[in-house]
Design a protein around this motif. Structure first.
Motif, short mmCIF file in Angstrom:
data_model
loop_
_atom_site.label_atom_id
_atom_site.label_comp_id
_atom_site.label_asym_id
_atom_site.label_seq_id
_atom_site.Cartn_x
_atom_site.Cartn_y
_atom_site.Cartn_z
N SER A 65 0.84 -1.21 0.00
CA SER A 65 0.00 0.00 0.00
C SER A 65 0.87 1.25 0.00
O SER A 65 0.60 2.20 -0.74
CB SER A 65 -0.92 0.01 1.23
N ILE A 66 1.90 1.25 0.82
CA ILE A 66 2.80 2.40 0.88
C ILE A 66 3.50 2.60 -0.45
O ILE A 66 3.61 3.73 -0.94
CB ILE A 66 3.79 2.26 2.05
N ALA A 67 3.95 1.52 -1.07
CA ALA A 67 4.59 1.64 -2.38
C ALA A 67 3.62 2.27 -3.39
O ALA A 67 4.01 3.15 -4.17
CB ALA A 67 5.05 0.26 -2.87
N ARG A 68 2.37 1.84 -3.35
CA ARG A 68 1.35 2.39 -4.26
C ARG A 68 1.12 3.87 -3.97
O ARG A 68 0.99 4.69 -4.88
CB ARG A 68 0.06 1.60 -4.09
N LEU A 69 1.07 4.23 -2.68
CA LEU A 69 0.83 5.62 -2.28
C LEU A 69 2.02 6.52 -2.59
O LEU A 69 1.84 7.70 -2.93
CB LEU A 69 0.46 5.68 -0.79
N ILE A 70 3.22 5.98 -2.51
CA ILE A 70 4.41 6.74 -2.89
C ILE A 70 4.38 6.98 -4.40
O ILE A 70 4.63 8.09 -4.88
CB ILE A 70 5.71 6.02 -2.45
N GLU A 71 4.07 5.93 -5.15
CA GLU A 71 4.01 6.04 -6.61
C GLU A 71 2.97 7.07 -7.06
O GLU A 71 3.19 7.82 -8.01
CB GLU A 71 3.69 4.67 -7.22
N SER A 72 1.83 7.13 -6.35
CA SER A 72 0.78 8.09 -6.72
C SER A 72 1.07 9.49 -6.20
O SER A 72 0.37 10.44 -6.54
CB SER A 72 -0.57 7.62 -6.18
N GLY A 73 2.10 9.62 -5.35
CA GLY A 73 2.47 10.93 -4.83
C GLY A 73 1.72 11.34 -3.57
O GLY A 73 1.87 12.46 -3.10
N ASP A 74 0.91 10.43 -3.02
CA ASP A 74 0.13 10.76 -1.82
C ASP A 74 0.98 10.77 -0.55
O ASP A 74 0.68 11.50 0.39
CB ASP A 74 -1.03 9.77 -1.63
N VAL A 75 2.04 9.95 -0.51
CA VAL A 75 2.91 9.92 0.66
C VAL A 75 4.37 9.96 0.21
O VAL A 75 4.68 9.69 -0.94
CB VAL A 75 2.67 8.67 1.56
N VAL A 76 5.22 10.33 1.14
CA VAL A 76 6.67 10.33 0.92
C VAL A 76 7.31 9.55 2.04
O VAL A 76 6.74 9.40 3.12
CB VAL A 76 7.25 11.76 0.85
N SER A 77 8.51 9.05 1.77
CA SER A 77 9.22 8.29 2.80
C SER A 77 10.64 8.82 2.92
O SER A 77 11.16 9.43 1.99
CB SER A 77 9.24 6.79 2.45
N ASP A 78 11.21 8.57 4.08
CA ASP A 78 12.61 8.90 4.29
C ASP A 78 13.17 7.96 5.36
O ASP A 78 12.42 7.25 6.03
CB ASP A 78 12.81 10.37 4.67
N ALA A 79 14.49 7.98 5.48
CA ALA A 79 15.13 7.13 6.49
C ALA A 79 15.03 7.83 7.84
O ALA A 79 15.15 9.06 7.93
CB ALA A 79 16.59 6.90 6.13
N ASP A 80 14.81 7.06 8.87
CA ASP A 80 14.76 7.58 10.23
C ASP A 80 16.17 8.03 10.61
O ASP A 80 17.10 7.23 10.55
CB ASP A 80 14.26 6.49 11.17
N PRO A 81 16.36 9.29 10.99
CA PRO A 81 17.71 9.75 11.33
C PRO A 81 18.30 9.01 12.54
O PRO A 81 19.51 8.87 12.65
CB PRO A 81 17.55 11.24 11.62
N GLY A 82 17.44 8.51 13.42
CA GLY A 82 17.91 7.79 14.60
C GLY A 82 18.28 6.34 14.30
O GLY A 82 19.05 5.72 15.04
N ASP A 83 17.73 5.78 13.23
CA ASP A 83 18.00 4.40 12.85
C ASP A 83 17.83 4.32 11.33
O ASP A 83 16.72 4.16 10.84
CB ASP A 83 17.03 3.44 13.56
N ARG A 84 18.90 4.47 10.59
CA ARG A 84 18.87 4.56 9.13
C ARG A 84 18.26 3.31 8.48
O ARG A 84 17.88 3.35 7.32
CB ARG A 84 20.27 4.80 8.56
N ARG A 85 18.13 2.21 9.21
CA ARG A 85 17.53 1.00 8.64
C ARG A 85 16.01 1.10 8.60
O ARG A 85 15.35 0.37 7.88
CB ARG A 85 17.92 -0.24 9.46
N ARG A 86 15.47 2.03 9.36
CA ARG A 86 14.01 2.16 9.50
C ARG A 86 13.51 3.25 8.55
O ARG A 86 14.07 4.34 8.49
CB ARG A 86 13.70 2.52 10.95
N THR A 87 12.44 2.95 7.82
CA THR A 87 11.82 3.91 6.90
C THR A 87 10.61 4.53 7.57
O THR A 87 9.80 3.83 8.16
CB THR A 87 11.39 3.20 5.60
N ARG A 88 10.50 5.84 7.47
CA ARG A 88 9.33 6.56 7.99
C ARG A 88 8.52 7.07 6.81
O ARG A 88 9.07 7.40 5.76
CB ARG A 88 9.76 7.76 8.84
N VAL A 89 7.20 7.14 7.00
CA VAL A 89 6.33 7.65 5.94
C VAL A 89 5.42 8.74 6.50
O VAL A 89 5.09 8.74 7.68
CB VAL A 89 5.49 6.54 5.28
N LYS A 90 5.06 9.66 5.62
CA LYS A 90 4.12 10.72 5.98
C LYS A 90 3.40 11.17 4.72
O LYS A 90 3.84 10.89 3.60
CB LYS A 90 4.82 11.89 6.65
#
Length: 142
Positions: A65-90
């Protein structure tokens, strides 16, 4: 109640829930993807595992779902600055203006629309509250 009756009831409840969801991301998105989008809007900078825990959807569904929402431009993701292995979305702040209106929409009207006799509405809403308190993953975290 047997297993089949429970499955049919679950499907009916999913349809009612889908009709009560805000039209986040537009009506073309399936209710399950809109559910993920609404969760992201209500909990910005969440990880996939946090969204999975709150929604009760399998991790694979949340990721897709997140991949679909990123592709449609509804959400963006970035790496968590506290743990670069973790992806955050908004929610993408540049998403089409006004497309995403998030409210804490009560289900009362959607449930009433599904009932053949609305005099049972208070009893049904109370039963749904009880079920949610005992079975909803987001309530069990508290």
């Amino acid at each position: 109640m047997n297993g089949l009756e429970l499955l049919v009831l679950g499907r009916t409840l999913m349809k009612i829930g889908g009709s009560a969801l805000p039209i986040a991301g537009g009506p073309s998105l399936p209710a399950s993807v809109r559910s993920v989008l609404v969760d992201i809007a209500q909990h910005p900078d969440s990880s996939i595992s946090e969204i999975t825990a709150r929604t009760g959807f399998p991790q694979s569904h949340v990721s897709a779902s997140i991949a679909r929402l990123i592709e449609s431009g509804d959400v963006v993701s970035d790496a968590d600055p506290g743990d670069r292995r973790r992806t955050r979305v908004k929610v993408n702040p540049k998403a089409a203006g006004g497309m995403l209106v998030i409210t804490d929409t009560p289900v009362d009207e959607a449930v009433a629309d599904a009932l053949p006799d609305t005099s049972a509405l208070p009893e049904v809403l109370a039963a749904l509250e009880t079920l949610s308190r005992h079975l909803n993953p987001s309530h069990q975290q508290r």
